[in-house]
Design a protein around this motif. Structure first.
Motif, short mmCIF file in Angstrom:
data_model
loop_
_atom_site.label_atom_id
_atom_site.label_comp_id
_atom_site.label_asym_id
_atom_site.label_seq_id
_atom_site.Cartn_x
_atom_site.Cartn_y
_atom_site.Cartn_z
N ALA A 298 0.83 -1.20 0.00
CA ALA A 298 0.00 0.00 0.00
C ALA A 298 0.87 1.26 0.00
O ALA A 298 0.46 2.30 -0.52
CB ALA A 298 -0.93 0.00 1.22
N PHE A 299 2.08 1.15 0.57
CA PHE A 299 2.98 2.29 0.64
C PHE A 299 4.34 1.91 0.05
O PHE A 299 5.33 1.77 0.77
CB PHE A 299 3.13 2.75 2.10
CG PHE A 299 1.84 3.15 2.74
CD1 PHE A 299 1.33 4.44 2.59
CD2 PHE A 299 1.11 2.23 3.49
CE1 PHE A 299 0.14 4.80 3.17
CE2 PHE A 299 -0.09 2.58 4.08
CZ PHE A 299 -0.60 3.87 3.91
N PRO A 300 4.38 1.72 -1.26
CA PRO A 300 5.64 1.29 -1.90
C PRO A 300 6.67 2.41 -1.92
O PRO A 300 6.33 3.60 -1.78
CB PRO A 300 5.20 0.92 -3.32
CG PRO A 300 4.00 1.80 -3.56
CD PRO A 300 3.30 1.89 -2.24
N ALA A 301 7.92 2.01 -2.12
CA ALA A 301 8.99 2.99 -2.28
C ALA A 301 8.78 3.75 -3.59
O ALA A 301 8.14 3.24 -4.52
CB ALA A 301 10.35 2.29 -2.28
N ILE A 302 9.33 4.94 -3.66
CA ILE A 302 9.14 5.77 -4.85
C ILE A 302 9.79 5.14 -6.07
O ILE A 302 9.23 5.15 -7.18
CB ILE A 302 9.72 7.19 -4.61
CG1 ILE A 302 8.94 7.89 -3.49
CG2 ILE A 302 9.67 8.02 -5.89
CD1 ILE A 302 9.53 9.23 -3.09
#
Length: 399
Positions: A298-302
């Motif tokens: 849900a909160f992947p690295a850029i």
């Protein structure tokens, strides 16, 4: 007919391997290259087997007969001599891996097999590197003074908490070494009073309602990554630890039921945890899903969707927004929620503690409370999200 030493010395190699029996299953195998090998032929559970007893003349006739007697004794006891030998070799090999590093790596692998949290095992690997001066020493020979020297060096660097945690990790390794037959004691036990107690530090948190409202408005105006902005928006509502949120997978969220289920391996207490999702959080998550897609983190690295955002991402965003580390941290948002919820007087302390995923001192009571306070927690999370909206709106109305 039994063999004699003279006969054995006079045996010459042939073009093919041949055997000379000494009786009771013992024979000498003579190979074309001149090797003379002792063998014991026997049956176990209906199967024909052979046990190597050594090479002549390293093992003489009398030595071979003694080994035969030992093997037959094992067989008479209902065990397979070949299987027993393999077991003894395995145990000997295991005990030979007796350095602190060997035992520590085995212990960490055990923790991983038991599905301990990755952050815990990662810290253990890091602590092992700090204990490098004793890494290759036999675990049973390490003295307390050797460990103390390492810990005092960390203290001099101002790393008192690191020193304390390294001592705790070393203690667990030594105790594991004793349990697996490679160590004799835990030399760290007498070091407990030798270290300077680390200062208790609290995660910086905003507790003033007006400041909280300003923070929420500042988050809405954050100009950096949209994923980071959503992480900052959602964090105050769900009360989870930063690592629990940033490693969340979309499969953990049930929008219909309004529940986020965090798996045990990511929880500090190694037990799965359910978080009620307010209407606001579900709305944020649906917006976030439009950015990341419905699968994976849900909160992947850029830079890659195969990794989660860094543990410092949210805190670094707070610093870019002008908040000092002694004012606010991602972990401190849990303190904000805990303080204001307790001060509201609307919710029981047990329900608040359950939402913060704190361990219950009484295991049976903890199991009971998980079910008992669910409805209250659902109402509390919705109230908390509504209250955060009110705080954010108050400042904009004044402006």
């Amino acid at each position: 007919m039994a063999l004699t030493e003279t006969q054995i010395r006079q045996l010459e190699p042939d073009a093919k391997t041949y055997r000379c029996s000494d009786g009771r299953g013992l024979f000498l195998e003579i190979h074309p290259n001149g090797s003379k090998l002792w063998r014991f032929k026997y049956r176990f559970l209906g199967k024909q087997k052979r046990l190597a007893l050594g090479r002549y003349p390293d093992v003489g006739l009398e030595g071979a007969r003694r080994k035969l007697d030992e093997a037959r004794q094992v067989l008479a006891g209902g065990e397979d001599p070949l299987a027993v030998r393999k077991l003894h070799k395995l145990v000997a090999s295991f005990k030979a891996a007796n350095s602190f590093e060997d035992v520590a790596k085995d212990f960490i692998e055990k923790m991983i097999a038991e599905e301990r949290a990755q952050v815990t095992t990662d810290k253990m690997v890091w602590q092992l590197t700090l204990l490098k001066p004793i890494a290759h020493r036999p675990i049973s020979e390490i003295k307390p003074l050797e460990i103390l020297a390492i810990l005092k060096a960390l203290e001099k660097q101002g790393k008192r908490e690191t020193a304390r945690r390294c001592r705790e990790f070393a203690s667990r390794v030594f105790r594991y070494g004793v349990a697996t037959g490679r160590g004799e004691n835990d030399p760290t036990t007498i070091l407990r009073g030798a270290l300077i107690a680390p200062k208790v530090t609290h995660h910086a948190a905003l507790l003033d309602p007006q400041q909280i409202g300003k923070l929420l408005r500042d988050i809405d105006c954050y100009s950096g990554s949209a994923i980071t902005r959503f992480a900052m928006r959602i964090s105050p509502h769900v009360m989870s630890r930063p690592g629990e949120l940033r490693k969340a997978d979309w499969s953990e969220f049930d929008f219909e039921a309004g529940v986020w289920t965090i798996p045990a391996e990511r929880m500090k207490m190694r037990k799965s945890h359910q978080v009620p999702l307010s209407r606001q959080v579900i709305a944020y998550l649906r917006e976030l899903q439009e950015v990341t897609g419905p699968d994976g983190y849900a909160f992947p690295a850029i830079h890659t969707s195969r990794k989660t955002m860094s543990e410092n991402t949210v805190n670094n965003a707070f610093r870019r927004m002008g908040y000092r580390k002694d004012e606010i941290t991602a972990h401190g948002l849990r303190t904000t929620a805990s303080t204001l919820l307790n001060e509201s007087g609307h919710w029981s302390a047990d329900a608040i503690e359950r939402s913060l995923a704190h361990a219950d001192a009484n295991a049976i009571r903890g199991i009971y409370n998980r079910g008992r306070y669910w409805e209250e927690r659902v109402a509390m999370h919705q109230w908390w999200s509504d209250h955060l909206d009110e705080l954010r709106g108050q400042g904009s109305a004044v402006g």
